[in-house]
Design an enzyme around this catalytic site. Structure first.
Site, PDB file in Angstrom:
ATOM      1  N   ARG A 163       0.825  -1.219   0.000  1.00 53.18           N
ATOM      2  CA  ARG A 163       0.000   0.000   0.000  1.00 53.18           C
ATOM      3  C   ARG A 163       0.861   1.271   0.000  1.00 53.18           C
ATOM      4  O   ARG A 163       0.495   2.289   0.570  1.00 53.18           O
ATOM      5  CB  ARG A 163      -0.954   0.052   1.197  1.00 53.18           C
ATOM      6  CG  ARG A 163      -1.994  -1.033   1.237  1.00 53.18           C
ATOM      7  CD  ARG A 163      -2.952  -0.920   0.058  1.00 53.18           C
ATOM      8  NE  ARG A 163      -4.098  -1.793   0.247  1.00 53.18           N
ATOM      9  CZ  ARG A 163      -4.103  -3.110   0.041  1.00 53.18           C
ATOM     10  NH1 ARG A 163      -3.012  -3.692  -0.413  1.00 53.18           N
ATOM     11  NH2 ARG A 163      -5.183  -3.823   0.229  1.00 53.18           N
ATOM     12  N   SER A 237     -10.352  -0.584   3.617  1.00 51.11           N
ATOM     13  CA  SER A 237      -9.551  -0.751   4.836  1.00 51.11           C
ATOM     14  C   SER A 237      -9.066   0.604   5.309  1.00 51.11           C
ATOM     15  O   SER A 237      -8.429   1.332   4.548  1.00 51.11           O
ATOM     16  CB  SER A 237      -8.331  -1.615   4.558  1.00 51.11           C
ATOM     17  OG  SER A 237      -8.709  -2.885   4.122  1.00 51.11           O
ATOM     18  N   GLU A 332      -4.308   3.581   6.511  1.00 52.83           N
ATOM     19  CA  GLU A 332      -4.068   3.268   5.106  1.00 52.83           C
ATOM     20  C   GLU A 332      -4.671   4.371   4.239  1.00 52.83           C
ATOM     21  O   GLU A 332      -4.161   4.676   3.163  1.00 52.83           O
ATOM     22  CB  GLU A 332      -4.706   1.912   4.804  1.00 52.83           C
ATOM     23  CG  GLU A 332      -4.200   1.242   3.563  1.00 52.83           C
ATOM     24  CD  GLU A 332      -5.211   1.272   2.457  1.00 52.83           C
ATOM     25  OE1 GLU A 332      -5.009   2.067   1.526  1.00 52.83           O
ATOM     26  OE2 GLU A 332      -6.179   0.513   2.510  1.00 52.83           O
TER      27      GLU A 332
HETATM   28  N1  EPU Z   1     -10.738 -10.808  10.204  1.00 54.04           N
HETATM   29  C1  EPU Z   1     -11.376 -10.917  11.423  1.00 54.04           C
HETATM   30  N2  EPU Z   1     -12.233  -9.924  11.766  1.00 54.04           N
HETATM   31  C2  EPU Z   1     -12.500  -8.871  10.979  1.00 54.04           C
HETATM   32  C3  EPU Z   1     -11.834  -8.748   9.734  1.00 54.04           C
HETATM   33  C4  EPU Z   1     -10.941  -9.746   9.388  1.00 54.04           C
HETATM   34  O1  EPU Z   1     -11.167 -11.867  12.170  1.00 54.04           O
HETATM   35  O2  EPU Z   1     -13.309  -8.038  11.367  1.00 54.04           O
HETATM   36  C5  EPU Z   1      -9.838 -11.908   9.787  1.00 54.04           C
HETATM   37  C6  EPU Z   1     -10.444 -12.670   8.612  1.00 54.04           C
HETATM   38  O3  EPU Z   1     -11.303 -13.698   9.045  1.00 54.04           O
HETATM   39  C7  EPU Z   1      -9.223 -13.211   7.906  1.00 54.04           C
HETATM   40  C8  EPU Z   1      -8.177 -12.130   8.156  1.00 54.04           C
HETATM   41  O4  EPU Z   1      -8.637 -11.378   9.277  1.00 54.04           O
HETATM   42  O5  EPU Z   1      -8.802 -14.403   8.479  1.00 54.04           O
HETATM   43  C9  EPU Z   1      -7.976 -11.218   6.947  1.00 54.04           C
HETATM   44  O6  EPU Z   1      -9.218 -10.631   6.594  1.00 54.04           O
HETATM   45  P1  EPU Z   1      -9.611 -10.310   5.069  1.00 54.04           P
HETATM   46  O7  EPU Z   1      -9.378 -11.493   4.215  1.00 54.04           O
HETATM   47  O8  EPU Z   1     -10.986  -9.732   5.091  1.00 54.04           O
HETATM   48  O9  EPU Z   1      -8.548  -9.265   4.612  1.00 54.04           O
HETATM   49  P2  EPU Z   1      -7.878  -8.026   5.373  1.00 54.04           P
HETATM   50  O10 EPU Z   1      -6.494  -8.393   5.749  1.00 54.04           O
HETATM   51  O11 EPU Z   1      -8.769  -7.547   6.467  1.00 54.04           O
HETATM   52  C10 EPU Z   1      -6.820  -7.056   3.199  1.00 54.04           C
HETATM   53  C11 EPU Z   1      -6.778  -5.749   2.474  1.00 54.04           C
HETATM   54  C12 EPU Z   1      -8.089  -5.532   1.717  1.00 54.04           C
HETATM   55  C13 EPU Z   1      -8.259  -6.670   0.737  1.00 54.04           C
HETATM   56  C14 EPU Z   1      -8.269  -7.979   1.517  1.00 54.04           C
HETATM   57  C15 EPU Z   1      -8.311  -9.186   0.614  1.00 54.04           C
HETATM   58  C16 EPU Z   1      -5.311  -4.303   3.710  1.00 54.04           C
HETATM   59  C17 EPU Z   1      -5.185  -3.108   4.598  1.00 54.04           C
HETATM   60  N3  EPU Z   1      -6.542  -4.664   3.381  1.00 54.04           N
HETATM   61  O12 EPU Z   1      -7.844  -6.965   4.206  1.00 54.04           O
HETATM   62  O13 EPU Z   1      -7.958  -4.327   0.971  1.00 54.04           O
HETATM   63  O14 EPU Z   1      -9.465  -6.536   0.007  1.00 54.04           O
HETATM   64  O15 EPU Z   1      -7.057  -8.099   2.304  1.00 54.04           O
HETATM   65  O16 EPU Z   1      -7.072  -9.347   0.003  1.00 54.04           O
HETATM   66  O17 EPU Z   1      -4.297  -4.875   3.326  1.00 54.04           O
HETATM   67  C18 EPU Z   1      -8.333  -1.972   1.031  1.00 54.04           C
HETATM   68  O18 EPU Z   1      -7.116  -1.843   0.948  1.00 54.04           O
HETATM   69  O19 EPU Z   1      -9.106  -0.997   1.110  1.00 54.04           O
HETATM   70  C19 EPU Z   1      -8.897  -3.315   1.097  1.00 54.04           C
HETATM   71  C20 EPU Z   1     -10.198  -3.542   1.266  1.00 54.04           C
END
Ligand code: EPU
Length: 336
Positions: A163, A237, A332
């Site tokens: 990012r 995010s 972010e």
């Molecule tokens: N999780 C939780 N609780 C929550 C949210 C997430 O336990 O409230 C757990 C999920 O179950 C999962 C892990 O955390 O095991 C990761 O969650 P998720 O797959 O939803 O992805 P993220 O790490 O929360 C990142 C990116 C997103 C992108 C997703 C999918 C960043 C800051 N965010 O989110 O990007 O869509 O991975 O690749 O890296 C964005 O940048 O705006 C964005 C939405």
């Protein structure tokens, strides 16, 4: 060319914050941008270049906002392996993704449905579901706002990180991106490394992989977890997933066995959404601001929230995650 005064930015940011621009104009070409910048009235004020407004939190009124409306998608070159596609910075990112998928040009299908414009994509090296724009980025054209010259920047010039790019750091506020050229694959390399994609493809009953199927799987996952900014204001995010060293990771994992983390080079990337949820914020609402009920990494504006209220909530979240986990979350979204 129109320059508007005291112009509401509410329709121009996905958070739906009603901040005002003292001056506002849009440009559809480098020449138009040059012309606007030569207006005497605004000489000396540094413009804020706005793309799709999907990664910004306005916490105050702005002086001078210029909206990038440069359009056009064209194939500029091709060789045995690749197709080179140039998109105007003002093209909607997802429409560019759909256009490439229709033409069977592979590489950005995992980045389907990311809000925002093509020009902003390299600025924060957009990423999702195991892919990032840097994987297919070839070059971009940028307009230097002070020197009023156009420069081409290539992959190595952009210092892409998680990012991150040179445009969020060294070159912050200096350039308007005019166009982005991607180098897409004629032969797809399917990327289903991200667990949720495999599960979704299975649920969809997909037997043979295609970039169309992967794109649809990503669209389904995103739509089920992330709030639609047309309905609830948000900027995806709000925080980055923090990276910590191995010893910190092991210490945390010992204390919190449920900790979700992924190895990233010699570090560990922690799921910030999980940590925020553990602190009790998921689904939290305070007046018109809150934390999304299905993804705690996303802060939302339920109505007429002010940017400052969202910002204050983000500070509270940072404090509680720091207290519980000893990790400082970094924002972010861009705060302006
Ligand atoms: N999780 C939780 N609780 C929550 C949210 C997430 O336990 O409230 C757990 C999920 O179950 C999962 C892990 O955390 O095991 C990761 O969650 P998720 O797959 O939803 O992805 P993220 O790490 O929360 C990142 C990116 C997103 C992108 C997703 C999918 C960043 C800051 N965010 O989110 O990007 O869509 O991975 O690749 O890296 C964005 O940048 O705006 C964005 C939405």
């Amino acid at each position: 060319m129109n320059i508007y005064k005291d112009f509401s930015l509410k329709p121009y940011n996905t958070f739906g914050i009603d901040a005002y621009a003292k001056y506002f104009a849009s440009f559809a070409s480098a020449d138009e941008l040059k012309e606007i910048l030569s207006e005497k009235e605004n000489a000396g004020i540094s413009p804020f270049i706005l793309g799709g407004g999907s990664n910004i939190l306005f916490t105050k009124n702005q002086e001078y906002v210029l909206k990038n409306e440069i359009k056009g998608i064209e194939k500029t070159d091709e060789d045995a392996e690749y197709i080179y596609v140039k998109a105007g910075a003002g093209e909607i990112w997802h429409q560019l993704v759909m256009y490439c998928i229709e033409n069977n040009w592979a590489g950005i299908e995992n980045l389907s449905l990311i809000p925002g414009n093509a020009g902003a994509a390299p600025m924060q090296n957009i990423g999702a579901y195991g892919a990032e724009i840097r994987d297919v980025f070839y070059s971009l054209e940028a307009f230097h706002l002070k020197e009023k010259t156009v420069t081409s920047l290539y992959h190595n010039d952009c210092a892409f990180g998680y990012r991150e790019s040179v445009f969020k750091n060294k070159y912050k506020g200096q350039f308007a991106i005019l166009s982005v050229t991607l180098r897409l694959n004629k032969k797809p390399h399917y990327n289903t490394s991200y667990g949720a994609i495999g599960k979704e493809l299975e649920a969809m009953g997909v037997r043979e992989l295609s970039i169309q199927a992967i794109s649809q799987a990503v669209i389904n996952i995103r739509s089920s977890k992330l709030p639609d900014p047309k309905k609830i204001g948000n900027a995806g995010s709000f925080f980055k997933n923090p990276e910590v060293a191995l010893d910190k990771y092991e210490q945390l994992k010992g204390k919190f066995p449920g900790l979700i983390a992924y190895p990233a080079d010699d570090k560990y990337k922690l799921a910030a959404g999980w940590m925020i949820e553990q602190c009790g914020w998921k689904g939290y609402r305070e007046g018109t601001v809150g934390v999304h009920a299905r993804q705690a990494l996303v802060l939302v504006n339920y109505g007429n929230a002010q940017g400052k209220e969202v910002y204050r909530l983000s500070e509270k979240i940072q404090r509680s995650v720091l207290d519980k986990f000893g990790v400082m979350l970094e924002r972010e979204v861009n705060v302006a």
